[in-house]
Design an enzyme around this catalytic site. Structure first.
Site, short mmCIF file in Angstrom:
data_model
loop_
_atom_site.label_atom_id
_atom_site.label_comp_id
_atom_site.label_asym_id
_atom_site.label_seq_id
_atom_site.Cartn_x
_atom_site.Cartn_y
_atom_site.Cartn_z
N TYR A 102 -0.74 -0.45 10.50
CA TYR A 102 -1.30 -0.73 8.89
C TYR A 102 0.36 -0.42 8.20
O TYR A 102 0.67 -0.40 7.11
CB TYR A 102 -2.46 -0.20 8.56
CG TYR A 102 -3.12 -0.43 6.92
CD1 TYR A 102 -2.50 -1.65 6.90
CD2 TYR A 102 -2.79 0.60 6.36
CE1 TYR A 102 -3.62 -2.14 5.45
CE2 TYR A 102 -2.66 0.40 4.93
CZ TYR A 102 -3.09 -1.30 4.29
OH TYR A 102 -3.29 -1.36 3.06
N SER A 148 0.56 -1.34 -0.20
CA SER A 148 0.35 -0.14 0.23
C SER A 148 1.11 1.15 0.28
O SER A 148 2.07 1.49 0.46
CB SER A 148 -0.61 -0.54 1.26
OG SER A 148 -1.65 0.72 1.38
N1 LIG Z 1 -8.58 -1.79 -0.82
C1 LIG Z 1 -7.83 -0.35 -0.97
O1 LIG Z 1 -7.91 1.14 -0.95
C2 LIG Z 1 -6.41 -0.64 -0.86
C3 LIG Z 1 -5.54 -0.01 -1.12
C4 LIG Z 1 -4.09 -0.48 -1.11
C5 LIG Z 1 -4.21 -1.12 -0.41
N2 LIG Z 1 -4.95 -2.55 -0.57
C6 LIG Z 1 -4.61 -3.77 0.29
O2 LIG Z 1 -4.99 -4.28 -1.07
C7 LIG Z 1 -5.44 -6.07 -0.27
C8 LIG Z 1 -7.20 -6.17 -0.14
O3 LIG Z 1 -8.05 -5.70 0.75
P1 LIG Z 1 -8.96 -4.99 -0.20
O4 LIG Z 1 -9.62 -3.75 -0.46
O5 LIG Z 1 -9.83 -5.96 -0.70
O6 LIG Z 1 -9.56 -5.25 1.68
P2 LIG Z 1 -10.90 -6.21 2.12
O7 LIG Z 1 -11.96 -6.30 1.33
O8 LIG Z 1 -10.97 -6.13 3.55
O9 LIG Z 1 -10.72 -7.98 1.69
C9 LIG Z 1 -9.43 -8.66 2.97
C10 LIG Z 1 -9.05 -9.37 2.25
O10 LIG Z 1 -8.42 -9.63 2.88
C11 LIG Z 1 -8.62 -11.14 4.12
N3 LIG Z 1 -8.23 -11.81 5.17
C12 LIG Z 1 -7.81 -10.90 6.15
N4 LIG Z 1 -7.30 -11.16 7.04
C13 LIG Z 1 -6.95 -13.02 7.04
C14 LIG Z 1 -6.25 -13.30 7.35
N5 LIG Z 1 -5.57 -13.58 8.83
N6 LIG Z 1 -6.06 -14.15 6.99
C15 LIG Z 1 -6.17 -15.24 5.41
N7 LIG Z 1 -7.30 -13.51 4.47
C16 LIG Z 1 -7.54 -12.81 5.37
C17 LIG Z 1 -9.86 -11.34 3.29
O11 LIG Z 1 -10.59 -12.64 4.06
P3 LIG Z 1 -11.88 -12.99 4.94
O12 LIG Z 1 -12.85 -12.51 3.71
O13 LIG Z 1 -11.27 -13.80 5.32
O14 LIG Z 1 -12.35 -11.09 5.74
C18 LIG Z 1 -10.35 -10.81 2.36
O15 LIG Z 1 -10.68 -11.87 1.74
C19 LIG Z 1 -4.53 -5.54 1.09
O16 LIG Z 1 -3.82 -6.62 0.92
C20 LIG Z 1 -4.71 -4.41 1.13
O17 LIG Z 1 -3.66 -3.98 2.45
C21 LIG Z 1 -6.21 -1.94 -0.37
#
Ligand SMILES: NC(=O)c1ccc[n+]([C@@H]2O[C@H](COP(=O)([O-])OP(=O)(O)OC[C@H]3O[C@@H](n4cnc5c(N)ncnc54)[C@H](OP(=O)(O)O)[C@@H]3O)[C@@H](O)[C@H]2O)c1
Length: 230
Positions: A154, A137
């Site tokens: 984070y 990120s």
């Molecule tokens: N959205 C953004 O703007 C953004 C920006 C920068 C980076 N990111 C990164 O992109 C990635 C995906 O984020 P997202 O936006 O899709 O977030 P999200 O909608 O909150 O989804 C998070 C995902 O991670 C899984 N997860 C959480 N804790 C876990 C654990 N202990 N073991 C295995 N899986 C786990 C969740 O599974 P469950 O359903 O089981 O909880 C879900 O599939 C992350 O690494 C995040 O930091 C996102």
């Protein structure tokens, strides 16, 4: 080509799995629980993986190694922010962070992806041009942290994931390892105000992943595969 994507139960992981399948890759997903029907269809199979639980990481690695399929592309997507591990709006800053909330983010966002990738090195090396893409990120970049965000666990865990990618790249010649900022994306984590739809982010990321070149290994890239500019 075979891809392995963590966290396909929702958000970006689900969209990346669907996009990779659309491009003709064989996709294996990991999840902690049930996955939506479209993801189920996109994936050849789903492996249980909880990155907060080291026995779960070992079991997932053992299952994948027992299958023995080479991995062309590992996408370490799963991750969380402080809210998902009990951090409130007023206790995620450096002066008030709960140490357990901080460490849980390190465990899931940094150490988990490293241990998972490390366990899969033989399957990666069995592929012709293996790639590891760690979804990091911009909030792990100090220049961005100076102007946005208030979640020190984070910030630290994503900064550590980005540098871990570089160290892994250095120690794994022949494997392209990068960290990528996916944009600010409308998911549960990104929220409804975010700039990018999840499908658009996934499409652009997959374009960038498939075009990765060895000279990019170790770098921190943006959603289109260009060097990240804070
Ligand atoms: N959205 C953004 O703007 C953004 C920006 C920068 C980076 N990111 C990164 O992109 C990635 C995906 O984020 P997202 O936006 O899709 O977030 P999200 O909608 O909150 O989804 C998070 C995902 O991670 C899984 N997860 C959480 N804790 C876990 C654990 N202990 N073991 C295995 N899986 C786990 C969740 O599974 P469950 O359903 O089981 O909880 C879900 O599939 C992350 O690494 C995040 O930091 C996102």
């Amino acid at each position: 080509m075979r891809a392995l994507v963590t966290g396909v139960g929702r958000g970006l992981g689900a969209a990346i799995a669907n996009e990779l399948a659309t491009r003709g890759l064989t996709v294996v997903g990991t999840a902690r629980g049930p996955v939506p029907a479209d993801v189920e269809q996109s994936c050849a199979h789903i492996v249980q993986l909880d990155l907060a639980d080291r026995p779960s990481i070992a079991a997932a690695v053992a299952e994948l190694c027992a299958r023995g399929d080479s991995i062309d592309l590992l996408v370490n997507n799963a991750g969380l922010d402080g809210r998902a591990v009990g951090g409130g709006d007023h206790d995620r800053g450096p002066l008030d962070i709960d140490p357990d909330v901080f460490m849980r983010q390190i465990e899931v966002n940094t150490l988990g992806p490293l241990l998972f990738a490390r366990g899969l090195v033989d399957l990666l090396r069995a592929a012709e041009t293996p790639k590891v893409v760690n979804i990091s990120s911009q909030l792990g970049h100090p220049e961005v942290v100076l102007r946005a965000g208030r979640d020190v666990g984070y910030n630290a865990s994503k900064a550590a994931l980005t540098t871990t990618s570089a160290t892994l790249a250095r120690d794994l010649p022949g494997v392209i390892v990068v960290a990528v900022h996916p944009g600010w994306v409308r998911t549960d984590m990104g929220g409804p105000e975010a700039a990018l739809g999840v499908g658009e982010s996934a499409q652009r990321l997959v374009d960038a992943m498939l075009a990765l070149r060895p000279e990019q290994s170790g770098r921190f890239l943006d959603v289109d595969g260009y060097p990240f500019v804070p």
